[in-house]
Write an enzyme that holds these catalytic residues in place. Structure first.
Site, PDB file in Angstrom:
ATOM      1  N   SER A 110     -19.649 -19.237  -9.507  1.00 51.72           N
ATOM      2  CA  SER A 110     -19.141 -17.880  -9.694  1.00 51.72           C
ATOM      3  C   SER A 110     -19.277 -17.158  -8.364  1.00 51.72           C
ATOM      4  O   SER A 110     -20.371 -17.083  -7.801  1.00 51.72           O
ATOM      5  CB  SER A 110     -19.937 -17.163 -10.781  1.00 51.72           C
ATOM      6  OG  SER A 110     -19.458 -15.845 -10.911  1.00 51.72           O
ATOM      7  N   HIS A 141     -23.308   5.115  -5.123  1.00 50.71           N
ATOM      8  CA  HIS A 141     -24.000   4.619  -6.312  1.00 50.71           C
ATOM      9  C   HIS A 141     -23.425   5.237  -7.573  1.00 50.71           C
ATOM     10  O   HIS A 141     -23.110   4.546  -8.543  1.00 50.71           O
ATOM     11  CB  HIS A 141     -25.498   4.937  -6.208  1.00 50.71           C
ATOM     12  CG  HIS A 141     -26.287   4.534  -7.416  1.00 50.71           C
ATOM     13  ND1 HIS A 141     -26.588   5.414  -8.435  1.00 50.71           N
ATOM     14  CD2 HIS A 141     -26.786   3.337  -7.779  1.00 50.71           C
ATOM     15  CE1 HIS A 141     -27.259   4.768  -9.359  1.00 50.71           C
ATOM     16  NE2 HIS A 141     -27.411   3.508  -9.000  1.00 50.71           N
ATOM     17  N   CYS A 151     -17.415 -12.835 -10.269  1.00 53.25           N
ATOM     18  CA  CYS A 151     -18.001 -11.719 -10.994  1.00 53.25           C
ATOM     19  C   CYS A 151     -18.183 -10.597  -9.996  1.00 53.25           C
ATOM     20  O   CYS A 151     -18.094 -10.791  -8.804  1.00 53.25           O
ATOM     21  CB  CYS A 151     -19.310 -12.115 -11.656  1.00 53.25           C
ATOM     22  SG  CYS A 151     -20.539 -12.784 -10.534  1.00 53.25           S
ATOM     23  N   ARG A 157      17.777  11.325   6.804  1.00 44.61           N
ATOM     24  CA  ARG A 157      16.609  11.200   5.913  1.00 44.61           C
ATOM     25  C   ARG A 157      15.859   9.919   6.226  1.00 44.61           C
ATOM     26  O   ARG A 157      16.447   8.903   6.564  1.00 44.61           O
ATOM     27  CB  ARG A 157      17.081  11.169   4.457  1.00 44.61           C
ATOM     28  CG  ARG A 157      17.893  12.380   4.100  1.00 44.61           C
ATOM     29  CD  ARG A 157      18.485  12.243   2.719  1.00 44.61           C
ATOM     30  NE  ARG A 157      17.503  12.542   1.683  1.00 44.61           N
ATOM     31  CZ  ARG A 157      17.809  12.620   0.385  1.00 44.61           C
ATOM     32  NH1 ARG A 157      19.051  12.391  -0.030  1.00 44.61           N
ATOM     33  NH2 ARG A 157      16.891  12.909  -0.500  1.00 44.61           N
ATOM     34  N   ARG A 205      17.007   5.138  -7.429  1.00 44.57           N
ATOM     35  CA  ARG A 205      15.774   4.369  -7.202  1.00 44.57           C
ATOM     36  C   ARG A 205      15.041   4.245  -8.521  1.00 44.57           C
ATOM     37  O   ARG A 205      15.281   5.030  -9.452  1.00 44.57           O
ATOM     38  CB  ARG A 205      14.889   5.054  -6.168  1.00 44.57           C
ATOM     39  CG  ARG A 205      14.476   6.445  -6.566  1.00 44.57           C
ATOM     40  CD  ARG A 205      13.596   7.089  -5.495  1.00 44.57           C
ATOM     41  NE  ARG A 205      13.311   8.475  -5.835  1.00 44.57           N
ATOM     42  CZ  ARG A 205      12.756   9.341  -5.004  1.00 44.57           C
ATOM     43  NH1 ARG A 205      12.439   8.972  -3.787  1.00 44.57           N
ATOM     44  NH2 ARG A 205      12.501  10.578  -5.369  1.00 44.57           N
ATOM     45  N   LYS A 226      16.043   3.884  -0.040  1.00 49.96           N
ATOM     46  CA  LYS A 226      17.210   4.759  -0.125  1.00 49.96           C
ATOM     47  C   LYS A 226      18.450   4.077   0.427  1.00 49.96           C
ATOM     48  O   LYS A 226      19.520   4.079  -0.207  1.00 49.96           O
ATOM     49  CB  LYS A 226      16.923   6.060   0.643  1.00 49.96           C
ATOM     50  CG  LYS A 226      17.935   7.165   0.407  1.00 49.96           C
ATOM     51  CD  LYS A 226      17.656   8.394   1.283  1.00 49.96           C
ATOM     52  CE  LYS A 226      16.239   8.898   1.169  1.00 49.96           C
ATOM     53  NZ  LYS A 226      15.972   9.611  -0.102  1.00 49.96           N
ATOM     54  N   ASP A 246     -21.752  -9.645  -2.134  1.00 47.86           N
ATOM     55  CA  ASP A 246     -22.652 -10.167  -1.111  1.00 47.86           C
ATOM     56  C   ASP A 246     -21.895 -10.993  -0.088  1.00 47.86           C
ATOM     57  O   ASP A 246     -22.189 -10.933   1.107  1.00 47.86           O
ATOM     58  CB  ASP A 246     -23.755 -11.009  -1.760  1.00 47.86           C
ATOM     59  CG  ASP A 246     -24.924 -10.139  -2.206  1.00 47.86           C
ATOM     60  OD1 ASP A 246     -24.874  -8.920  -1.950  1.00 47.86           O
ATOM     61  OD2 ASP A 246     -25.870 -10.658  -2.807  1.00 47.86           O
ATOM     62  N   MET A 287       9.238  12.095   6.570  1.00 54.02           N
ATOM     63  CA  MET A 287      10.083  13.218   6.948  1.00 54.02           C
ATOM     64  C   MET A 287      10.950  13.706   5.796  1.00 54.02           C
ATOM     65  O   MET A 287      11.506  12.921   5.041  1.00 54.02           O
ATOM     66  CB  MET A 287      10.984  12.845   8.114  1.00 54.02           C
ATOM     67  CG  MET A 287      11.472  14.084   8.843  1.00 54.02           C
ATOM     68  SD  MET A 287      12.754  13.729  10.018  1.00 54.02           S
ATOM     69  CE  MET A 287      14.158  13.739   8.938  1.00 54.02           C
ATOM     70  N   TYR A 318     -11.347 -18.052 -13.868  1.00 52.12           N
ATOM     71  CA  TYR A 318     -11.454 -16.746 -14.518  1.00 52.12           C
ATOM     72  C   TYR A 318     -11.882 -15.676 -13.530  1.00 52.12           C
ATOM     73  O   TYR A 318     -12.421 -15.987 -12.464  1.00 52.12           O
ATOM     74  CB  TYR A 318     -12.435 -16.795 -15.695  1.00 52.12           C
ATOM     75  CG  TYR A 318     -13.875 -16.996 -15.303  1.00 52.12           C
ATOM     76  CD1 TYR A 318     -14.695 -15.909 -14.969  1.00 52.12           C
ATOM     77  CD2 TYR A 318     -14.433 -18.268 -15.259  1.00 52.12           C
ATOM     78  CE1 TYR A 318     -16.007 -16.092 -14.597  1.00 52.12           C
ATOM     79  CE2 TYR A 318     -15.752 -18.469 -14.878  1.00 52.12           C
ATOM     80  CZ  TYR A 318     -16.538 -17.378 -14.553  1.00 52.12           C
ATOM     81  OH  TYR A 318     -17.834 -17.545 -14.169  1.00 52.12           O
ATOM     82  N   GLY A 328       4.958  12.493   2.360  1.00 55.90           N
ATOM     83  CA  GLY A 328       4.354  12.609   3.682  1.00 55.90           C
ATOM     84  C   GLY A 328       5.283  12.134   4.772  1.00 55.90           C
ATOM     85  O   GLY A 328       5.017  12.317   5.953  1.00 55.90           O
TER      86      GLY A 328
END
Lengths: 957, 957
Positions: free
Chosen positions: B842, B507, B909, B131, B389, B61, B847, B142, B929, B140
């Site tokens: 890869s 899951h 991956c 502000r 903005r 702002k 893990d 002020m 990649y 969230g």
């Protein structure tokens, strides 16, 4: 060099100084080195191309022969093919490196020139022995082949030289059998017995026995005459032809070629591999091959052969110690064909040779500044030295010799320290069985030597029984299929532990080492039957109450109670003196892992300079405490959430109120108990730092096993009690897929802060009490399992408030610290951030190894890890000795940590801290201390000194 | 700046260029900066001290107001307190930095000078709005406080200025309630309903309602007269005094001081924290505070206020879009007190102001080269710009605007790419509910928006039911308490998945995202009852078969079948065009994770350039295969040992022979089936690389669950079948403490080589078949879980022999590679050694994260990890976006690997490969990649382009 040195990467393979001098006689021979590298180093006359410092390249034997020759001692001429040739042989697919064979032939020519004999010469044949010789003396490598160069033609020359036809044929017979077995791999004759077991017979021995039988029962080798021997030679040659499919080689050159390759091959023989694995010797060192002119100790009563030590290798006493045989070859001494007289007898039998030998022995000991293990042969009155090497010795001898030699001014204290193996220190501190009683005892079985020492007691099969019997004044040995944490109370009171399952790193083994109890683990021959309370092995059954004896140093189990010889540190003045020397040299402090005042006091008497790991949760399991802890755990989550509600000004349900009440009551009890624990330890270690780790394991470890509870509730069906069902539900709710990576360490403290809050208060209150008792408590609070700096900040903020409150209330100045374990790979990468808050680091290398490798130790060591080490996928078990990558992580963490906090104190706790090789690494990366179990403190003191000496030696290079 | 940029460490906090020009008027004011740092940047007249590039320091702002001022646009004078001041406020324990307050007062003096008004001046009072304004627009934070500076004295001046007493009192009344609620934290009035539920009332509104009630039911604010308002002011002040315990502050300076601190405090408010966490915005950016001269849109019909977008933010259409209100203040527009007319109406109402505004809007859009979201106020005919903005926009609008602006020549293709959020691409590819039907639908519950998209189907509660119903042609939604791998077959056929438990990484959520199904997870309101096959939430119960609708993008669950609007990639030409631009820019290739030919084909249509992960074991679970696999597993250990005996020439027992037979038969069946799988995939990806990972999970994953089997056998008691008991024994023998760190990956292949041998043969035979069908198969065989180079050597040696044999037999040239996953921390350290053998790497970052952090994902995400992120111990979930330490490990591995093998192909991956922020990291460290699930391929294409652009931008700096 001691094992720390040899196993350290980059410490091996030092470059060999170029050999400058070339003996004129050799230059005269017109020999040129055709191979790209110099593969051959010869000796003879009074000059050698190599020297005693070239063990890497020439092996111990070759270097010794070169050194002796250079020192003007009588050696039979010969030459060494280098270890490098061996490695090149393997790397080029088992081919002799180009040019090597020509060099060998040239070297043979030189030996011919020096001896005046000819290799394959029918009139004056040069015979040689061929022997392997690696840098480190290794059982499992190739035996000696003697008399190489013999065939039916050269045999005539030998007969002429000795004037003894029988001698010639006997030598030839021996040569064929040796060469056939060792070089040509003539297989054994395997016979199946009636019980299905297989026995292997040496085919040459069978033929020999058959020949002897003709002279009647009990006939001896010497009963065979020349004709018998000629027939035997024919029979031996037939054995070779029948089993190997080719004629026995007559050409001395072919014999030599095959023998050299056989020596190379023996480097990767199974026994040699196993030995290197067990001793952590690198597999890429290779073996040298020594080709030495034969001299004969069996040419009459003016000949002989013997082995001797310059001091008694059993006691260390300064006396020439050994045996010799008149008119015999070396193998006769070793094989014990005749009882050999003591070496002193030689003084009477051949005084001239004895005096010469005695002088040589003294000279060699002075030269090498160490006890020598010598081999010699006397051929027609002339003494030849065949080998000199540092003598193996018992632990007691090692210490005594080290001290004596320092007294004699032969070596410095530092050199003395390098002569003692850390493992020998360990050995000296364990009880031993009386050697005579042991020799007469009935061995029942053999398992893994999991924790050294001798244990005698009545066999019991349950931990509770062990406790009950010990309370009645009995001594017991706990016998189990395998042990679990539930058996700890039984293990703690038993004299020793015997298990049928599990390896050297099973629960039984690890705990036994920690608490210093002898243990034989993984005794697969043993069948344990809990219902009948018996154990059977090899047809012998012991019942509960039967006395048994375990030798944790050898893995042997004996029936009956053998008498023991105790080994108290206090009594071992020599050892104490050596360790005092070590203390002057070492840079690392030696701390100990101890959870109880008794352990702390014992470790202190062994020289521990602090406690590096006091595991608070170990105290949680004892007696009535477990019930208190469980009572807290059952409501921990509900109570913690409820406390959050209270803080937010919310009302609690009746259930929540009850949970808070139960939880707080348990916590209050626990706080009092823990304070008592800490007072004892802080008092015992007055003036020294005590690192106390806050609760680390997941809470479900304190609850019954899920499977057991599941079976219990399922079996009870409708009759299952509410309590049992609720307990099952709690266990299930706390169950984790991978508890090693779950809710434990500081994570637990952040989820359920009360546990660590009461522990912190208990520690500080204990310190206050100890201080008021005019002692000097130095608690250091260790927060485990930090991976992100915010975990440490959050925990430390919480606990510093608790600590400050206690101290403020008491009005006493307490010197306490907060620090963290570095045991998560991530922590190593952000150690600079962590060190902003942590006042000390302690490496938890067990977890660090688990996570860096992705190995669950519990699962891996009983499974694939075993096979990985066997198959050489891993050079050694990284849970026993630090892996180089773990060392790199640690190094990074130390450097980053000290970047933020230059005076950061860094140590290691856990089993690696007592492992000599790992101690070497810890020294190298600049740790302040290693912490190990009390019983390893003396070992660690020596290992730390050796590491410092090695470091200094490397810097001096 | 797009989120990739903002979240990247070290990309934030760029240094702000020093501001050179100082406005003369300001210099004249004699204002000096006393604070150590420059905390204040003012604007006014046509000059500002800041500019639009200073968002870091001034917030969005403040930077916008400065930029507009500099551009000569009409703004009310004011000043910004920097974000740095906010951070210093917190770091000094919530104290205003020294000197700041003096600087504020000085800046107020400047504004007074520019406006000709006085702060606190009773005659001509300066009123200001206060502000918050952070770098990124954040809900969230002020709210605005308007009319600050008012008290009963200055009120008189306002009345005089406006000539309207009621206006003055109304403004005062509004100020007190705003200030009271926002700055002074006057608490709500919480009332407990009859049903026990709590409702919170704004106390000021209650007083207002009471005042209105006096004017009869349905009275409006405007019905209150001056007297009413005076009484209301008194009532408001009493509320403040009663609840906060102090008088409402009259002193404008005190008001300002409190308001500034309240803005700062709002930075760490719960909602702001949550928002930053969810959006991965750093918590250390801080907020700026803007103090702006009040202008009044409510001073009559020549006044007004409005908000407008320079283009339609819903469709992207190029048309001025917005609303305004005559004679109103900004809050009225936002609150919807009156229905606001469209902005076009302003052209009629106030043509001059409209034309000026229209020009300004165009100017600003051109200036910022982006759609602007504007706020303005017209005070007595004079236009003031209050904010500009970048406009938030829908996914569809984002794409259209980007394309249009490129056409208009306003921005380049590269700039267009930066304007689209990767998440918007994802959104465009998901089905949506018809907006009207959705608005009318009955919402039953709300859970986590775990996987986006709209799903409609009949509720079923078991995976088997799902399969059965789908086979009968029904569409189903699978509703579960939570899902496990056992439910996969049901999830695969369902339209969507709804679970009561588990977070965004449970899951259900992970699998749903992988297979592209909408999923609402962790719907805590939902009670699932498997026995009655019902689910209840908020009083609504659905039975099996009842139609429900899930919105995976919002987490909402609706009763009934809502109509959907489909979103096919093929139909979205605009999106395709943008992604083609992305393809020109990006350096990273985008591959996909696919286990089936259909998935492969779909990913290819989305632009996938290869398969980065084909998980062979997924195929093991399907239909009859599981039985074959189990049959092999049950005898795998015995059979493997037996084969060792065969190799050693030993005899087998009958049991061993049977095991080998059973094992080999199963393996042969499996080999045939796997070959078929691979043929399909290799054919679908003809010409592109297909990385096939050899079996990875521990074998016990293919067996029934231990607990289930234990209960089954225990329940059956004596009647338990031998088969069940044997199965239980096998499961127990394979049970591991920490399976994540156990016998899996290449370890499994080394222990039981047949699994990987048949897989390798199946891959090569499939390639041969595909090649013979005139296609171009490019298999790359990936060996998982390598931690030590010897594991790779041993495995690769074994498998290269198998591969070579297949190819030799077929007589066809096949282009195949061997490579490895880098997923164990240790592997990163020794990547140079590994790259000697591996032809590609890869990264398995799931893990790698588990082991580097020591987190078991299965356990942590449902537990402490959730709380860690909530409590800011971790800035974000490292399983969703790569942690910087993981990136460091990867970087080390890439550098070491390419040191050995400069052309080493390296990819990633796993789920991180589809995460935009992680893609940015992957670009930075030079991967070749990223591989992600098919549905993420378009997103990844854009993210990779943005990463490349950001990289270029950083290089250009």
């Amino acid at each position: 060099m001691h094992p720390v040195a040899r196993a350290r990467p980059a410490a091996c393979g030092a470059t060999v100084p170029a050999f400058k001098e070339i003996d004129n006689a050799m230059a005269d021979s017109g020999k040129t080195y055709k191979a790209a590298k110099r593969y051959i180093y010869a000796w003879g006359g009074s000059k050698a191309e190599g020297n005693g410092g070239m063990k890497d390249l020439l092996g111990g034997k070759g270097a010794g022969l070169a050194e002796m020759t250079n020192a003007g001692l009588p050696t039979p001429p010969g030459f060494t093919i280098t270890t490098e040739a061996c490695n090149d042989y393997f790397s080029s697919g088992k081919k002799l490196p180009a040019g090597l064979w020509d060099d060998v032939l040239a070297a043979v020519r030189v030996v011919e020139q020096q001896t005046g004999k000819g290799f394959g010469d029918p009139k004056s044949p040069l015979l040689v022995s061929v022997r392997s010789g690696a840098k480190f003396s290794m059982p499992g490598m190739m035996d000696t082949v003697l008399n190489l160069g013999l065939n039916e033609t050269t045999l005539q020359g030998l007969v002429a030289f000795t004037g003894n036809e029988r001698f010639g044929w006997d030598a030839y017979r021996r040569f064929i059998s040796m060469f056939g077995r060792i070089v040509m791999d003539v297989p054994s004759h395997v016979v199946k017995g009636k019980d299905g077991s297989e026995v292997a017979y040496n085919r040459f021995d069978e033929a020999l026995d058959a020949a002897k039988e003709k002279h009647g029962k009990g006939a001896r080798d010497t009963d065979l005459d020349v004709d018998d021997l000629k027939k035997l030679v024919a029979a031996y040659k037939k054995i070779v032809k029948d089993t190997v499919g080719r004629d026995f080689p007559d050409d001395p050159n072919e014999q030599l070629d095959l023998a050299i390759k056989a020596v190379f091959a023996s480097w990767f023989g199974k026994r040699a591999n196993d030995y290197r694995n067990s001793q952590k010797i690198a597999h890429d060192l290779g073996t040298a091959v020594n080709i030495v002119t034969m001299v004969f100790g069996n040419m009459g009563d003016d000949s002989g052969t013997g082995v001797a030590f310059t001091r008694d290798p059993n006691t260390g006493e300064k006396v020439l110690f050994g045996e010799y045989l008149v008119n015999a070859q070396g193998e006769d001494v070793v094989a014990g064909v005749r009882t050999a007289p003591k070496i002193a007898q030689l003084a009477t039998d051949m005084p001239k040779a004895y005096n010469e030998f005695k002088k040589i022995a003294e000279k060699l000991e002075k030269h090498y500044k160490d006890v020598q293990d010598l081999e010699f042969t006397i051929e027609r009155g002339r003494l030849y030295m065949l080998q000199t090497r540092s003598a193996k010795r018992t632990a007691a001898a090692a210490v005594r010799i080290a001290i004596d030699m320092v007294k004699e001014g032969l070596i410095t204290q530092e050199e003395a320290l390098a002569r003692i193996e850390p493992a020998q220190v360990d050995q000296l501190l364990r009880d031993q069985f009386d050697p005579k009683a042991r020799a007469a005892a009935k061995r029942m079985a053999k398992g893994l030597n999991a924790s050294p020492g001798a244990a005698v007691g009545k066999a019991v099969f349950h931990a509770d029984t062990a406790v009950a019997w010990v309370e009645k004044g009995q001594k017991v040995v706990l016998v189990r299929e395998e042990t679990s944490p539930d058996d700890f109370h039984g293990m703690a009171v038993a004299q020793g532990i015997l298990t049928a399952k599990g390896g050297a790193t099973s629960h039984a083994a690890v705990v036994a080492r920690q608490i210093g109890k002898p243990c034989v683990a993984g005794c697969a021959e043993l069948e344990v039957n809990y219902s009948t309370r018996t154990a059977t092995a090899n047809g012998v059954t012991i019942k509960e109450g039967d006395p048994i004896s375990l030798d944790g140093s050898t893995g042997e189990v004996f029936v009956g109670a053998l008498p023991t010889v105790s080994a108290r540190y206090e009594d071992q003045k020599d050892l104490q003196k050596v360790l005092e020397w070590a203390d002057k040299v070492r840079k690392l402090q030696i701390w100990t892992n101890a959870d109880k005042p008794e352990e702390a006091a014992q470790a202190r008497s062994y020289g521990a300079q602090g406690i590096g790991l006091c595991r608070t949760e170990h105290m949680f399991r004892e007696g009535p405490r477990l019930e208190i802890v469980r009572s807290a755990i059952l409501v921990a989550n509900v109570a913690t959430r409820a406390k959050g509600k209270i803080a937010a000004g919310q009302d609690l349900t009746a259930e929540e109120k009850a949970a808070v009440k139960q939880f707080d009551a348990s916590m209050a009890k626990l706080e009092v108990l823990q304070q008592g624990d800490f007072e004892g330890i802080l008092a015992a270690m007055s003036g020294l730092p005590v690192v106390i780790r806050l609760i680390d394991p997941p809470l479900h470890e304190f609850l019954p096993n899920l499977e057991d509870q599941l079976v219990k509730v399922t079996k009870a069906g409708d009759k299952a009690t509410t309590k049992d069902k609720e307990l099952l539900a709690t266990i299930k709710s706390m169950h984790e897929q991978n508890p090693m990576l779950g809710l434990r360490g500081c994570r637990l403290g952040l989820m359920i802060p009360d546990f660590v809050k009461i522990q912190t208060r208990a520690i500080l209150n204990a310190a206050v009490a100890v201080k008021k008792a005019k002692k000097d408590p130095r608690p250091e609070i260790m927060i485990p399992l930090v991976g992100h700096v915010n975990e440490l900040i959050a925990t430390q903020t919480l606990l510093e408030a608790e600590a400050a409150a206690v101290v403020a209330k008491a009005g006493v100045k307490i010197d306490y610290k907060f620090g963290t374990m570095i045991e998560i790979p991530r922590a190593c990468w952000v150690a600079d951030e962590i060190a902003k808050y942590a006042q000390f680091f302690s490496f938890g290398t067990n977890d660090l190894t688990q996570m860096t490798f992705g190995y669950s130790r519990d699962d891996a060591e009983g499974g694939f890890l075993l096979k990985y080490v066997e198959d050489k996928i891993l050079p050694y078990n990284p849970f026993q000795s630090l892996d180089p990558v773990i060392v790199q992580e640690m190094k990074m963490a130390v450097e980053l940590g000290r970047k933020t906090r230059p005076d950061l104190k860094v140590g290691i706790c856990g089993e690696h801290g007592g492992d000599p090789m790992s101690i070497g690494f810890c020294h190298d990366i600049g740790l302040n201390y290693v912490s190990c179990s009390p019983f390893r403190v003396p070992v660690a003191r020596l290992a730390a000194a050796q590491a410092a000496l090695l470091g200094a030696a490397e810097r001096d290079k």
